[in-house]
Motif scaffolding. Structure first.
Motif, PDB file in Angstrom:
ATOM      1  N   ILE A 169      -5.199  -7.973  -0.722  1.00  0.00           N
ATOM      2  CA  ILE A 169      -5.184  -7.225   0.382  1.00  0.00           C
ATOM      3  C   ILE A 169      -3.670  -6.843   0.869  1.00  0.00           C
ATOM      4  O   ILE A 169      -3.302  -5.521   1.266  1.00  0.00           O
ATOM      5  N   PHE A 170      -3.163  -7.758   1.104  1.00  0.00           N
ATOM      6  CA  PHE A 170      -1.541  -7.560   1.225  1.00  0.00           C
ATOM      7  C   PHE A 170      -0.745  -6.784   0.556  1.00  0.00           C
ATOM      8  O   PHE A 170      -0.062  -5.709   1.097  1.00  0.00           O
ATOM      9  N   PHE A 171      -0.817  -7.188  -0.682  1.00  0.00           N
ATOM     10  CA  PHE A 171      -0.072  -6.417  -1.748  1.00  0.00           C
ATOM     11  C   PHE A 171      -0.754  -4.808  -1.631  1.00  0.00           C
ATOM     12  O   PHE A 171       0.149  -3.853  -1.972  1.00  0.00           O
ATOM     13  N   VAL A 172      -1.880  -4.585  -1.633  1.00  0.00           N
ATOM     14  CA  VAL A 172      -2.645  -3.141  -2.030  1.00  0.00           C
ATOM     15  C   VAL A 172      -1.985  -2.451  -0.500  1.00  0.00           C
ATOM     16  O   VAL A 172      -1.735  -1.239  -0.764  1.00  0.00           O
ATOM     17  N   PHE A 173      -2.182  -3.004   0.344  1.00  0.00           N
ATOM     18  CA  PHE A 173      -1.609  -2.364   1.528  1.00  0.00           C
ATOM     19  C   PHE A 173      -0.266  -1.964   1.628  1.00  0.00           C
ATOM     20  O   PHE A 173       0.054  -0.740   1.895  1.00  0.00           O
ATOM     21  N   PHE A 174       0.708  -2.831   1.275  1.00  0.00           N
ATOM     22  CA  PHE A 174       2.160  -2.274   1.064  1.00  0.00           C
ATOM     23  C   PHE A 174       2.304  -1.384  -0.181  1.00  0.00           C
ATOM     24  O   PHE A 174       3.290  -0.540  -0.021  1.00  0.00           O
ATOM     25  N   VAL A 175       1.560  -1.460  -1.226  1.00  0.00           N
ATOM     26  CA  VAL A 175       1.659  -0.523  -2.187  1.00  0.00           C
ATOM     27  C   VAL A 175       1.148   0.945  -1.859  1.00  0.00           C
ATOM     28  O   VAL A 175       2.095   1.740  -2.196  1.00  0.00           O
ATOM     29  N   LEU A 176       0.413   0.925  -1.004  1.00  0.00           N
ATOM     30  CA  LEU A 176      -0.346   2.303  -0.302  1.00  0.00           C
ATOM     31  C   LEU A 176       0.751   2.637   0.567  1.00  0.00           C
ATOM     32  O   LEU A 176       1.105   3.887   0.671  1.00  0.00           O
ATOM     33  N   LEU A 177       1.065   1.861   1.278  1.00  0.00           N
ATOM     34  CA  LEU A 177       2.358   2.242   2.555  1.00  0.00           C
ATOM     35  C   LEU A 177       3.520   2.868   1.686  1.00  0.00           C
ATOM     36  O   LEU A 177       4.080   3.694   1.992  1.00  0.00           O
ATOM     37  N   PHE A 178       4.116   2.068   0.675  1.00  0.00           N
ATOM     38  CA  PHE A 178       5.130   2.282  -0.174  1.00  0.00           C
ATOM     39  C   PHE A 178       4.875   3.801  -0.630  1.00  0.00           C
ATOM     40  O   PHE A 178       5.788   4.654  -0.733  1.00  0.00           O
ATOM     41  N   TRP A 179       3.817   4.043  -1.258  1.00  0.00           N
ATOM     42  CA  TRP A 179       3.405   5.320  -1.957  1.00  0.00           C
ATOM     43  C   TRP A 179       3.316   6.329  -0.861  1.00  0.00           C
ATOM     44  O   TRP A 179       3.817   7.588  -1.362  1.00  0.00           O
ATOM     45  N   TRP A 180       2.729   6.117   0.279  1.00  0.00           N
ATOM     46  CA  TRP A 180       2.648   7.360   1.318  1.00  0.00           C
ATOM     47  C   TRP A 180       4.124   7.649   1.707  1.00  0.00           C
ATOM     48  O   TRP A 180       4.489   8.923   1.863  1.00  0.00           O
ATOM     49  N   VAL A 181       4.954   6.722   1.743  1.00  0.00           N
ATOM     50  CA  VAL A 181       6.444   6.720   2.419  1.00  0.00           C
ATOM     51  C   VAL A 181       7.029   7.885   1.561  1.00  0.00           C
ATOM     52  O   VAL A 181       7.685   8.783   1.691  1.00  0.00           O
ATOM     53  N   PHE A 182       6.936   7.591  -0.044  1.00  0.00           N
ATOM     54  CA  PHE A 182       7.630   8.368  -1.012  1.00  0.00           C
ATOM     55  C   PHE A 182       6.979   9.792  -1.367  1.00  0.00           C
ATOM     56  O   PHE A 182       7.731  10.601  -1.700  1.00  0.00           O
ATOM     57  N   THR A 183       5.768  10.012  -0.847  1.00  0.00           N
ATOM     58  CA  THR A 183       5.019  11.092  -1.129  1.00  0.00           C
ATOM     59  C   THR A 183       4.933  12.095   0.161  1.00  0.00           C
ATOM     60  O   THR A 183       4.697  13.294   0.073  1.00  0.00           O
ATOM     61  N   ALA A 184       5.322  11.365   1.370  1.00  0.00           N
ATOM     62  CA  ALA A 184       5.134  12.423   2.472  1.00  0.00           C
ATOM     63  C   ALA A 184       6.377  13.360   2.531  1.00  0.00           C
ATOM     64  O   ALA A 184       7.581  13.239   2.046  1.00  0.00           O
ATOM     65  N   THR A 185       6.005  14.680   2.911  1.00  0.00           N
ATOM     66  CA  THR A 185       7.023  15.677   3.096  1.00  0.00           C
ATOM     67  C   THR A 185       7.888  15.406   4.116  1.00  0.00           C
ATOM     68  O   THR A 185       7.765  14.782   5.060  1.00  0.00           O
ATOM     69  N   LYS A 186       9.049  15.845   3.837  1.00  0.00           N
ATOM     70  CA  LYS A 186      10.297  15.753   5.076  1.00  0.00           C
ATOM     71  C   LYS A 186       9.808  16.395   6.443  1.00  0.00           C
ATOM     72  O   LYS A 186      10.183  16.043   7.400  1.00  0.00           O
ATOM     73  N   GLU A 187       9.252  17.493   6.162  1.00  0.00           N
ATOM     74  CA  GLU A 187       8.712  18.243   7.433  1.00  0.00           C
ATOM     75  C   GLU A 187       7.745  17.489   8.016  1.00  0.00           C
ATOM     76  O   GLU A 187       7.809  17.237   9.510  1.00  0.00           O
ATOM     77  N   HIS A 188       6.744  16.794   7.675  1.00  0.00           N
ATOM     78  CA  HIS A 188       5.925  15.900   8.169  1.00  0.00           C
ATOM     79  C   HIS A 188       6.581  14.787   9.049  1.00  0.00           C
ATOM     80  O   HIS A 188       6.287  14.442   9.895  1.00  0.00           O
ATOM     81  N   ILE A 189       7.558  13.958   8.076  1.00  0.00           N
ATOM     82  CA  ILE A 189       8.289  13.115   8.811  1.00  0.00           C
ATOM     83  C   ILE A 189       9.170  13.498   9.988  1.00  0.00           C
ATOM     84  O   ILE A 189       9.224  12.676  10.923  1.00  0.00           O
ATOM     85  N   LYS A 190       9.720  14.707   9.798  1.00  0.00           N
ATOM     86  CA  LYS A 190      10.873  15.100  11.082  1.00  0.00           C
ATOM     87  C   LYS A 190       9.744  15.381  12.125  1.00  0.00           C
ATOM     88  O   LYS A 190      10.104  15.295  13.322  1.00  0.00           O
ATOM     89  N   GLU A 191       8.541  16.016  11.852  1.00  0.00           N
ATOM     90  CA  GLU A 191       7.653  16.465  13.104  1.00  0.00           C
ATOM     91  C   GLU A 191       7.081  15.023  13.554  1.00  0.00           C
ATOM     92  O   GLU A 191       7.036  14.904  14.895  1.00  0.00           O
ATOM     93  N   MET A 192       6.729  14.168  12.943  1.00  0.00           N
ATOM     94  CA  MET A 192       6.360  12.980  13.401  1.00  0.00           C
ATOM     95  C   MET A 192       7.452  12.214  14.332  1.00  0.00           C
ATOM     96  O   MET A 192       7.387  11.703  15.271  1.00  0.00           O
TER      97      MET A 192
END
Length: 61
Positions: free
Chosen positions: A25-48
């Motif tokens: 569970i720990f490993f899957v959570f951080f892999v998904l979080l890592f994937w989300w960080v690298f696939t998020a658009t810069k506009e979305h990150i700037k907006e947040m």
């Protein structure tokens, strides 16, 4: 105290699978979080990032 807990836990059948499940569970959570960080658009990150500083949002409420 630790001996009591250790002896009690060893008496439970199948207890060895719980650490493996929690590690997965720990490993899957951080892999998904890592994937989300690298696939998020810069506009979305700037907006947040600017969301706490947005005064217009408070005026609309």
């Amino acid at each position: 105290m630790l001996k009591f807990v250790k002896n009690h836990m060893e008496s439970i059948e199948g207890i060895a699978s719980y650490p493996m499940i929690s590690l997965m569970i720990f490993f899957v959570f951080f892999v998904l979080l890592f994937w989300w960080v690298f696939t998020a658009t810069k506009e979305h990150i700037k907006e947040m990032g600017e969301l706490p500083l947005d005064n217009d949002q408070h005026n609309k409420l």
